[in-house]
Design a protein around this motif. Structure first.
Motif, PDB file in Angstrom:
ATOM      1  N   MET A  48      -1.310  86.427  -0.025  1.00  0.00           N
ATOM      2  CA  MET A  48      -2.310  85.905  -0.732  1.00  0.00           C
ATOM      3  C   MET A  48      -3.701  86.503  -0.566  1.00  0.00           C
ATOM      4  SD  MET A  48      -0.887  82.963  -1.718  1.00  0.00           S
ATOM      5  CE  MET A  48      -2.185  81.810  -1.854  1.00  0.00           C
ATOM      6  N   GLU A  49      -4.184  86.558  -1.634  1.00  0.00           N
ATOM      7  CA  GLU A  49      -5.608  86.864  -2.047  1.00  0.00           C
ATOM      8  C   GLU A  49      -6.593  85.805  -1.990  1.00  0.00           C
ATOM      9  OE1 GLU A  49      -5.635  89.990  -5.011  1.00  0.00           O
ATOM     10  OE2 GLU A  49      -4.780  91.301  -3.547  1.00  0.00           O
ATOM     11  N   GLY A  50      -7.150  85.342  -1.029  1.00  0.00           N
ATOM     12  CA  GLY A  50      -7.776  83.921  -1.214  1.00  0.00           C
ATOM     13  C   GLY A  50      -6.924  83.104  -1.257  1.00  0.00           C
ATOM     14  N   ASN A  51      -7.108  82.151  -2.715  1.00  0.00           N
ATOM     15  CA  ASN A  51      -6.180  81.228  -2.877  1.00  0.00           C
ATOM     16  C   ASN A  51      -5.252  81.769  -4.058  1.00  0.00           C
ATOM     17  OD1 ASN A  51      -7.834  81.123  -5.016  1.00  0.00           O
ATOM     18  ND2 ASN A  51      -8.267  78.762  -5.027  1.00  0.00           N
ATOM     19  N   GLN A  52      -5.195  82.931  -4.314  1.00  0.00           N
ATOM     20  CA  GLN A  52      -4.409  83.403  -5.259  1.00  0.00           C
ATOM     21  C   GLN A  52      -3.283  84.170  -4.760  1.00  0.00           C
ATOM     22  OE1 GLN A  52      -4.301  82.484  -8.809  1.00  0.00           O
ATOM     23  NE2 GLN A  52      -5.825  81.057  -7.903  1.00  0.00           N
ATOM     24  N   PRO A  53      -2.099  84.296  -5.649  1.00  0.00           N
ATOM     25  CA  PRO A  53      -0.971  85.044  -4.826  1.00  0.00           C
ATOM     26  C   PRO A  53      -1.259  86.849  -5.038  1.00  0.00           C
ATOM     27  CG  PRO A  53      -0.278  84.212  -6.844  1.00  0.00           C
ATOM     28  CD  PRO A  53      -1.674  83.423  -6.496  1.00  0.00           C
ATOM     29  N   ILE A  54      -0.832  87.582  -4.231  1.00  0.00           N
ATOM     30  CA  ILE A  54      -0.951  89.108  -4.634  1.00  0.00           C
ATOM     31  C   ILE A  54      -0.357  89.364  -6.108  1.00  0.00           C
ATOM     32  CG2 ILE A  54      -0.583  91.456  -3.504  1.00  0.00           C
ATOM     33  CD1 ILE A  54      -1.073  90.392  -0.750  1.00  0.00           C
ATOM     34  N   GLY A  55      -0.806  90.009  -6.775  1.00  0.00           N
ATOM     35  CA  GLY A  55      -0.252  90.628  -7.995  1.00  0.00           C
ATOM     36  C   GLY A  55      -0.334  89.341  -9.070  1.00  0.00           C
ATOM     37  N   SER A  56      -1.136  88.485  -8.909  1.00  0.00           N
ATOM     38  CA  SER A  56      -1.557  87.340  -9.925  1.00  0.00           C
ATOM     39  C   SER A  56      -0.185  86.543 -10.159  1.00  0.00           C
ATOM     40  CB  SER A  56      -2.391  87.811 -10.846  1.00  0.00           C
ATOM     41  OG  SER A  56      -3.415  88.652 -10.553  1.00  0.00           O
ATOM     42  N   ARG A  57       0.966  86.485  -9.515  1.00  0.00           N
ATOM     43  CA  ARG A  57       2.050  85.865 -10.119  1.00  0.00           C
ATOM     44  C   ARG A  57       2.481  85.039  -8.898  1.00  0.00           C
ATOM     45  NH1 ARG A  57       6.110  89.556 -12.771  1.00  0.00           N
ATOM     46  NH2 ARG A  57       7.427  87.617 -12.683  1.00  0.00           N
ATOM     47  N   TRP A  58       3.173  83.766  -9.073  1.00  0.00           N
ATOM     48  CA  TRP A  58       3.602  83.073  -8.014  1.00  0.00           C
ATOM     49  C   TRP A  58       4.900  83.531  -8.091  1.00  0.00           C
ATOM     50  CZ3 TRP A  58       0.769  80.632  -4.473  1.00  0.00           C
ATOM     51  CH2 TRP A  58      -0.458  80.169  -5.031  1.00  0.00           C
ATOM     52  N   ASN A  59       5.710  83.664  -8.937  1.00  0.00           N
ATOM     53  CA  ASN A  59       7.186  83.642  -9.084  1.00  0.00           C
ATOM     54  C   ASN A  59       7.680  85.135  -9.601  1.00  0.00           C
ATOM     55  OD1 ASN A  59       9.851  83.297  -9.261  1.00  0.00           O
ATOM     56  ND2 ASN A  59       9.860  81.552 -10.629  1.00  0.00           N
ATOM     57  N   PHE A  60       8.301  85.884  -8.798  1.00  0.00           N
ATOM     58  CA  PHE A  60       8.708  86.931  -9.315  1.00  0.00           C
ATOM     59  C   PHE A  60      10.278  87.162  -9.884  1.00  0.00           C
ATOM     60  CE2 PHE A  60       4.863  88.217  -7.268  1.00  0.00           C
ATOM     61  CZ  PHE A  60       4.409  89.280  -8.086  1.00  0.00           C
ATOM     62  N   ASP A  61      10.886  85.574  -9.490  1.00  0.00           N
ATOM     63  CA  ASP A  61      12.371  85.443  -9.758  1.00  0.00           C
ATOM     64  C   ASP A  61      12.380  84.615 -11.069  1.00  0.00           C
ATOM     65  OD1 ASP A  61      15.058  84.735  -7.498  1.00  0.00           O
ATOM     66  OD2 ASP A  61      15.192  85.526  -9.411  1.00  0.00           O
ATOM     67  N   ARG A  62      12.334  84.965 -12.031  1.00  0.00           N
ATOM     68  CA  ARG A  62      12.380  83.938 -13.233  1.00  0.00           C
ATOM     69  C   ARG A  62      13.985  83.610 -13.400  1.00  0.00           C
ATOM     70  NH1 ARG A  62       7.823  83.136 -16.526  1.00  0.00           N
ATOM     71  NH2 ARG A  62       6.346  84.465 -15.760  1.00  0.00           N
ATOM     72  N   GLN A  63      14.974  84.162 -13.121  1.00  0.00           N
ATOM     73  CA  GLN A  63      16.383  83.723 -13.278  1.00  0.00           C
ATOM     74  C   GLN A  63      16.668  82.521 -12.615  1.00  0.00           C
ATOM     75  OE1 GLN A  63      18.253  87.480 -12.312  1.00  0.00           O
ATOM     76  NE2 GLN A  63      18.912  87.697 -14.466  1.00  0.00           N
ATOM     77  N   ASN A  64      16.209  82.472 -11.295  1.00  0.00           N
ATOM     78  CA  ASN A  64      16.352  81.700 -10.464  1.00  0.00           C
ATOM     79  C   ASN A  64      15.765  80.080 -10.712  1.00  0.00           C
ATOM     80  OD1 ASN A  64      18.447  82.604  -8.977  1.00  0.00           O
ATOM     81  ND2 ASN A  64      17.452  83.383  -7.436  1.00  0.00           N
ATOM     82  N   ARG A  65      14.803  80.317 -11.707  1.00  0.00           N
ATOM     83  CA  ARG A  65      14.343  78.986 -12.069  1.00  0.00           C
ATOM     84  C   ARG A  65      14.846  78.286 -13.300  1.00  0.00           C
ATOM     85  NH1 ARG A  65      11.606  77.885  -7.615  1.00  0.00           N
ATOM     86  NH2 ARG A  65      10.494  79.559  -6.845  1.00  0.00           N
ATOM     87  N   LYS A  66      15.804  78.678 -13.951  1.00  0.00           N
ATOM     88  CA  LYS A  66      16.592  78.296 -15.108  1.00  0.00           C
ATOM     89  C   LYS A  66      17.480  77.090 -14.436  1.00  0.00           C
ATOM     90  CE  LYS A  66      16.223  82.287 -17.843  1.00  0.00           C
ATOM     91  NZ  LYS A  66      17.238  83.163 -18.480  1.00  0.00           N
TER      92      LYS A  66
END
Length: 84
Positions: free
Chosen positions: A1-19
């Motif tokens: 985390m950088e403050g209240n934001q995720p490092i890299g500005s993305r919360w989810n790097f695993d879109r396949q498992n979100r389907k």
């Protein structure tokens, strides 16, 4: 985390498992237990308590089918890992 934001500005790097799962998803029934005599005594004791009598709408005592011993909890864990 950088403050209240995720490092890299993305919360989810695993879109396949979100389907959502394809087709109809059916899970096996959970592993439940019938209350043993001690558990039933506790349920009966709670039913007689003033707190229960005054707030019956907030309590769900029965059916009580949860694991209450270490052995039962381990059975539930094994069942969950293998079947669910």
């Amino acid at each position: 985390m950088e403050g209240n934001q995720p490092i890299g500005s993305r919360w989810n790097f695993d879109r396949q498992n979100r389907k959502p799962p394809k087709g109809k998803l059916t899970l096996p029934e959970a592993l439940w237990f019938e209350p043993d005599s001690i558990t039933q005594d506790v349920i009966n004791f709670i039913k007689q308590s003033e707190a229960f009598q005054d707030n019956q709408n907030y309590w769900l005592l029965e059916p009580f089918r949860w694991a209450v011993t270490r052995q039962q909890a381990l059975q539930v864990l094994k069942f969950f890992i293998e079947k669910r």
